[in-house]
Design a protein around this motif. Sequence first.
Motif, PDB file in Angstrom:
ATOM      1  N   MET A 125       0.834  -1.212   0.000  1.00 29.21           N
ATOM      2  CA  MET A 125       0.000   0.000   0.000  1.00 29.21           C
ATOM      3  C   MET A 125       0.864   1.255   0.000  1.00 29.21           C
ATOM      4  O   MET A 125       0.620   2.207  -0.741  1.00 29.21           O
ATOM      5  N   GLY A 137      -6.388  -0.875  -0.498  1.00 26.67           N
ATOM      6  CA  GLY A 137      -6.392  -2.070   0.323  1.00 26.67           C
ATOM      7  C   GLY A 137      -7.815  -2.433   0.690  1.00 26.67           C
ATOM      8  O   GLY A 137      -8.669  -1.554   0.831  1.00 26.67           O
ATOM      9  N   LEU A 225      -6.767   2.619   2.364  1.00 27.90           N
ATOM     10  CA  LEU A 225      -6.915   1.279   2.923  1.00 27.90           C
ATOM     11  C   LEU A 225      -8.316   1.205   3.509  1.00 27.90           C
ATOM     12  O   LEU A 225      -8.636   1.916   4.460  1.00 27.90           O
TER      13      LEU A 225
END
Length: 799
Positions: A125, A137, A225
């Motif tokens: 990431m 993510g 994420l």
Amino acid sequence: MQLTKEKFKERFERKLDDYFENDIKHASNSELCAALSAVVRDGYAPQWRRTRISETHEGNKQIYYFSIEFLPGTLLKSNLLNLGWLKTVREALKEMGLDLDTIAAAEPDMALGNGGLGRLAAAFMDSLASLGYTGNGNGIRYKYGLFKQKFVDGYQKELPNDWLKDDHWEVRRESKAVPVRFGGKVEMVDDDGWLTPRYEGERVVQAVPYDIAVVGYKDGITNTLRLWDAEIPPQDELKYPTIADRRKVEDLTSILYPDDSNYEGLLLRLKQEYFFVSAGLQSILNYFIKDLKQTDFRKLPEYVAVHINDTHPAMAVAELMRLLVDEHRVDWDTAWKITVQTMSYTNHTIMAEALEKWDLSMMQDLLPRIVQIITEIDRRFVESLKGKTSDDVIERTRIIKNGRVHMAHLAIIGSHSINGVAALHTQLLETDVLKDFYELYPKRFNNKTNGIVLRRWLQIANPELSDLLDQTIGTKWRDDSNEMLKFENFYHDTKTLNRLEEIKLDNKKKLAKFIKKETGIEVDPTAIFDVQIKRLHAYKRQTLKLLHILKLYQDLKNGIDHPKRVVIFAAKAAPSYVFAKQIIKVINETANMINNDPDIHGKLKVVFLENYNVSLAERIIPAADVSEQISTTTKEASGTSNMKLMANGALTVATMDGANIEIKDEVGEDNIFSFGLNKDQVYKYYADKSYHPRNIYENDPVLRDTIDSLKEVPNCNGEPQALVNNFLSDNEEFLVLADFEAYLAAQKAVEATWAQKRIWYQMSLVNIAHSERFDVDKTIQRYAQDIWHLKKLHIEKTK
């Protein structure tokens, strides 16, 4: 966005006042950390917004990385570094009478992962954002994550890790919530000529995303994420009238890796895997339709790549088919083509128990429609191979057999790319573990050796070494790791070698102080710091290190001298992994025996540090002299601690397993301590069933004395004998005793080299210089070009 010290101080003091009505003199470290984090959030928020706007406007293909684990560690210093603020903030805080490291220590590690799998996902990431690629993510927002490890009477005890109470980074996005179905029955009914599922008796959970910014390194890009939490759908609240009912939903995202030694634990793990896969794919398709304004799903692979990180998210193949066929009425053949073009899969293990296989009846009860789809995928796969290959190959490669669903098979059949994570690992996949699939789909297989975020493991974890690199080779290495190779030009430079030794000693003094504070054990920073930090598993062979410790102890007791050594372990054992927990107990009691024996005059100390996580690794790795990478050859897919330790100047003691081979290729035989059985020797033992460790024990008096001394470790309840029984069992899988003699020889070479400090630090310098090969940015560049076919996003940086 540029930040001056004056601007920072003003913002920091204002946040402290706004949040806590407090000033610097009276604020706690937790309050200071929260205020500082708020300043950082304000710093990246504009570029996070601009990144999302730009990615929609440009319409570049995006990668969605599906992983059951992410292990970012702490984010404060990482975000400061990537914003370009780290030095400014450190200096400003110092002028205010504050210390950044002390404040940052109040931030809890994000408890979203266990080991290398999760740390790799977090590194990917970071790298995607830092290279300018749009990467997302997709995982689970574990409330307690992996357990908090405590030692009680030498035994591991697992406690809840309530890390979220002090989290400063997540943003809840309720408007992006999606439903996820479990259980019930499903019947296919005709709806205007289209077979459509009709569900009865299912339970619906609302998946709510919490987004965490992933800040790119000085490039103005901030990716996301996305972690999913399970909640009761607002319209279904009356179906959950009691606290116990509600807990059943909440427990879905409570812990990472529920105990799989019983049916309930297995069911929960399966439920978790489908939960985040379904939520993530629904989110992707919603973006494709609503934000990108696309209606032709044949174009999905032009905009979307979904990566399956190990087998845990393998249901993504079946779930994407469900969404395309059931929800969006794409015909099966077109949906399958879209799915294969969209999906790619990384295999992280050759260990049979880690290649997930789910009981078909369990999956049928929990996910009836997914079972129907997997059954149809399997049927069509078998039909497609009839007459083209043997029935044996078809049977070995099909997804459903003997009442089990083979998740790796589903991932391979449903993906256009399958990769291993080190050269040896990929070779073993192609020639052994997945040989049949390789022969069916040779063009799908490829290798992508893992990497690490050198930025973090040098600039954050080891600022003194980073400064030395600046002084010797200039600062360009901070942006281009290839520059680190120039450090090898200082191989004969006495001043540089002396400074390397000083830096290592300084880091060892800091770790020694921490060890004293945490354990009460006093260690000598001038000793060899011999480090084995990794998940506790039999194949990683913490047991081989234990035998070496006992041999050293015997020698010292018998008047045979060795250089002073401190052996440092850090590792967690899975709660249901009895043998691993027995190893922890024996190591802890061996440590107590040795550390309290005045006869050896402190020449050997053993330390097992509790609750291994990224923050603890950042303390240990810069202080390590020796990196123990001693897994049974063929068992470690890659290893990434080997790369982090190498980058910080530790010398590697290694079997030729995983990426250790590539480290040896990079630094040369003279700059690594390699030993042990090779791949062919290991496989010969397995094929012939010719490994009889009791014969080795009976014919090697040194080994026999060492094993016998293990039986005498005090304050145990049968654990030492359990280890001995394992070592001596016929055809013991991890070949511990077979490598014992070679391992002792490697450790003698370590001692001989340690006595020649100039040579030691020349070797250390070579390792540091060549760690550039394992920069995760290089790994991601290969994924982006070879598998995902991404273009870089271009946005203006804030001024």
